[in-house]
Design an enzyme around this catalytic site. Structure first.
Site, PDB file in Angstrom:
ATOM      1  N   TRP A   5     -18.560  71.004  93.487  1.00 31.74           N
ATOM      2  CA  TRP A   5     -17.353  70.503  94.154  1.00 31.74           C
ATOM      3  C   TRP A   5     -16.942  71.396  95.309  1.00 31.74           C
ATOM      4  O   TRP A   5     -16.504  70.911  96.357  1.00 31.74           O
ATOM      5  CB  TRP A   5     -16.214  70.331  93.149  1.00 31.74           C
ATOM      6  CG  TRP A   5     -16.567  69.388  92.037  1.00 31.74           C
ATOM      7  CD1 TRP A   5     -16.532  69.647  90.699  1.00 31.74           C
ATOM      8  CD2 TRP A   5     -17.036  68.039  92.170  1.00 31.74           C
ATOM      9  NE1 TRP A   5     -16.950  68.539  90.002  1.00 31.74           N
ATOM     10  CE2 TRP A   5     -17.261  67.553  90.866  1.00 31.74           C
ATOM     11  CE3 TRP A   5     -17.291  67.196  93.258  1.00 31.74           C
ATOM     12  CZ2 TRP A   5     -17.730  66.254  90.619  1.00 31.74           C
ATOM     13  CZ3 TRP A   5     -17.753  65.906  93.010  1.00 31.74           C
ATOM     14  CH2 TRP A   5     -17.965  65.450  91.716  1.00 31.74           C
ATOM     15  N   LYS A  55      -8.818  64.549  85.083  1.00 35.39           N
ATOM     16  CA  LYS A  55      -9.487  65.510  84.211  1.00 35.39           C
ATOM     17  C   LYS A  55      -8.552  65.916  83.071  1.00 35.39           C
ATOM     18  O   LYS A  55      -8.852  65.714  81.916  1.00 35.39           O
ATOM     19  CB  LYS A  55      -9.930  66.744  85.001  1.00 35.39           C
ATOM     20  CG  LYS A  55     -10.807  66.430  86.209  1.00 35.39           C
ATOM     21  CD  LYS A  55     -12.187  65.926  85.823  1.00 35.39           C
ATOM     22  CE  LYS A  55     -12.899  65.193  86.938  1.00 35.39           C
ATOM     23  NZ  LYS A  55     -13.358  66.018  88.032  1.00 35.39           N
ATOM     24  N   ASP A  95      -8.753  74.126  94.409  1.00 37.32           N
ATOM     25  CA  ASP A  95      -8.988  72.878  93.673  1.00 37.32           C
ATOM     26  C   ASP A  95      -8.887  73.224  92.186  1.00 37.32           C
ATOM     27  O   ASP A  95      -9.704  73.982  91.665  1.00 37.32           O
ATOM     28  CB  ASP A  95     -10.395  72.361  94.022  1.00 37.32           C
ATOM     29  CG  ASP A  95     -10.813  71.133  93.206  1.00 37.32           C
ATOM     30  OD1 ASP A  95     -10.057  70.707  92.315  1.00 37.32           O
ATOM     31  OD2 ASP A  95     -11.921  70.610  93.477  1.00 37.32           O
TER      32      ASP A  95
HETATM   33  C1  LIG Z   1     -13.998  65.785  89.293  1.00 39.42           C
HETATM   34  C2  LIG Z   1     -13.770  66.838  90.294  1.00 39.42           C
HETATM   35  C3  LIG Z   1     -13.738  66.563  91.666  1.00 39.42           C
HETATM   36  C4  LIG Z   1     -13.994  65.175  92.215  1.00 39.42           C
HETATM   37  O1  LIG Z   1     -12.932  64.342  91.923  1.00 39.42           O
HETATM   38  P1  LIG Z   1     -12.769  62.871  92.533  1.00 39.42           P
HETATM   39  O2  LIG Z   1     -11.397  62.502  92.121  1.00 39.42           O
HETATM   40  O3  LIG Z   1     -13.832  62.029  91.911  1.00 39.42           O
HETATM   41  O4  LIG Z   1     -12.915  62.960  94.003  1.00 39.42           O
HETATM   42  C5  LIG Z   1     -13.463  67.599  92.520  1.00 39.42           C
HETATM   43  N1  LIG Z   1     -13.234  68.837  92.076  1.00 39.42           N
HETATM   44  C6  LIG Z   1     -13.260  69.149  90.759  1.00 39.42           C
HETATM   45  C7  LIG Z   1     -13.019  70.551  90.310  1.00 39.42           C
HETATM   46  C8  LIG Z   1     -13.531  68.165  89.829  1.00 39.42           C
HETATM   47  O5  LIG Z   1     -13.569  68.471  88.526  1.00 39.42           O
END
Ligand SMILES: *Cc1c(COP(=O)(O)O)cnc(C)c1O
Length: 360
Positions: free
Chosen positions: A101, A195, A171
């Site tokens: 990511w 998540k 993030d």
């Molecule tokens: C799942 C995830 C993403 C991607 O998320 P989307 O909503 O599908 O764009 C980005 N960063 C992290 C840390 C993730 O776990």
């Protein structure tokens, strides 16, 4: 009705108490005669849902007053672009690349300016967090970027990088609300809610106010300017109203559980059950440097692909589902977010012990 233990990385398990409340309110939300899905986002009833959700999140994370809370769409992926578009005043940013990511975020930022990769753990398939105490931070960097918990690889920053005074952007999709965090150490925190918080389709961004300006990169779409959403209180256009409502329910559940200190203890306890077993097992082993282990995502392997596949298949039949590792790494991964009960982790470990006996 029979529910399984769902170890999915996301969309993921939600608290059963919350799901029951959603079901109860599906046809008639608190005497309005309609469900939240059917409600105008400009109604007083929805405004209260939104205001309560924001306030509860502020309470949980003790968000300082000089930060805005934004409920946005487009997933974490849209933030990969929105961050540089809004923050790259000098068109320079430093990225710490600790997984898939962060790699995507770094690649996206390169479209908008000079995005330097100042550290990475790709040399060992992202199985550790690099030393970030003295990195070559660019003197003109607009921000330093991290992915705080690496969902696919199961690593977490236990200490934030030394940004040498530069703004930190994180993030936190897969560790959001899993433990307390000091928001004031960050310039911008964001996470997809699918998540650890709610259904898919929304991102929450917590942005320091001085970063929210009209001074964005030329060509930035209106919908991708933080100012648009901050000025409109996350109601510039129709938001993901139902998702906001569900997240709000989860915030109330977290508060009722005792808040993020309590969640941290619970999560440490759950993760220890699994990690202790992995450390003592002759068949299974964890894939991550011990000091960097995530409390939320736990990847493990047997070392034999066929045996991994057999494990996943038999676990599924036993009601322990979504344990297959990410397609980029293979093996297994158990995501044990806030809503995964301790009993679920205990059931998994009991199953792993039985599998180990039968297969050695
Ligand atoms: C799942 C995830 C993403 C991607 O998320 P989307 O909503 O599908 O764009 C980005 N960063 C992290 C840390 C993730 O776990």
């Amino acid at each position: 009705m029979s529910r399984v233990y769902n170890f999915s990385a996301g969309p993921a398990v939600l608290p059963e108490e919350v799901l029951k409340e959603l079901a109860d309110e599906m046809m008639d939300y608190q005497g309005t005669g309609m469900g939240v899905m059917e409600m105008s986002h400009r109604s007083a009833a929805f405004q209260k849902i939104l205001d309560d959700a924001e306030q509860d999140l502020r309470d949980l994370l003790q968000i300082p007053d000089n930060y805005k809370v934004l409920f946005l769409q487009g997933g974490a992926h849209l933030q990969f672009a929105m961050i540089p578009m809004n923050l790259m005043k000098n068109k320079v940013a430093d990225y710490i690349v600790t997984g898939q990511w962060a790699k995507r975020a770094h690649a996206e930022a390169q479209k908008y300016g000079k995005a330097n990769k100042i550290a990475t753990s790709e040399d060992q398939t992202f199985s550790y967090i690099p030393d970030c105490s003295d990195l070559p931070i660019s003197p003109d960097a607009d921000y330093v970027y991290i992915c705080e918990n690496n969902t696919i690889y199961g690593t977490k920053f236990k200490e934030l990088p030394n940004t040498k005074g530069k703004d930190l952007v994180a993030d936190v999709s897969s560790c959001f609300l899993s433990e307390p965090m000091d928001v004031s150490k960050y310039a911008l925190i964001y996470g997809g809610v699918q998540k650890n918080i709610g259904p898919a389709g929304m991102v929450i961004a917590i942005v320091r106010e001085d970063l929210i300006t009209e001074d964005v990169l030329p060509g930035t779409p209106t919908m991708m300017s933080y100012k648009t959403h901050a000025d409109a209180g996350s109601l510039y256009n129709t938001p993901n109203a139902y998702c906001i409502y569900v997240c709000g329910k989860v915030f109330k559940w977290l508060k009722a559980m005792g808040g993020l200190e309590v969640m941290k203890q619970r999560n440490e306890e759950k993760a220890a059950i699994l990690y202790d077993f992995l450390d003592s097992s002759k068949l299974f082993k964890g894939t991550v440097a011990k000091k960097d282990r995530s409390l939320m995502n736990v990847p493990f392997v047997t070392g034999d692909k066929d045996l991994d596949a057999k494990f996943v298949k038999e676990a599924t039949a036993a009601g322990l589902v979504n344990l297959k590792g990410h397609r980029s790494v293979g093996g297994m991964r158990a995501s044990i977010y806030n809503a995964m009960p301790k009993a679920g982790v205990e059931a998994l470990v009991a199953f792993m012990k039985k599998f180990e006996e039968e297969n050695s």
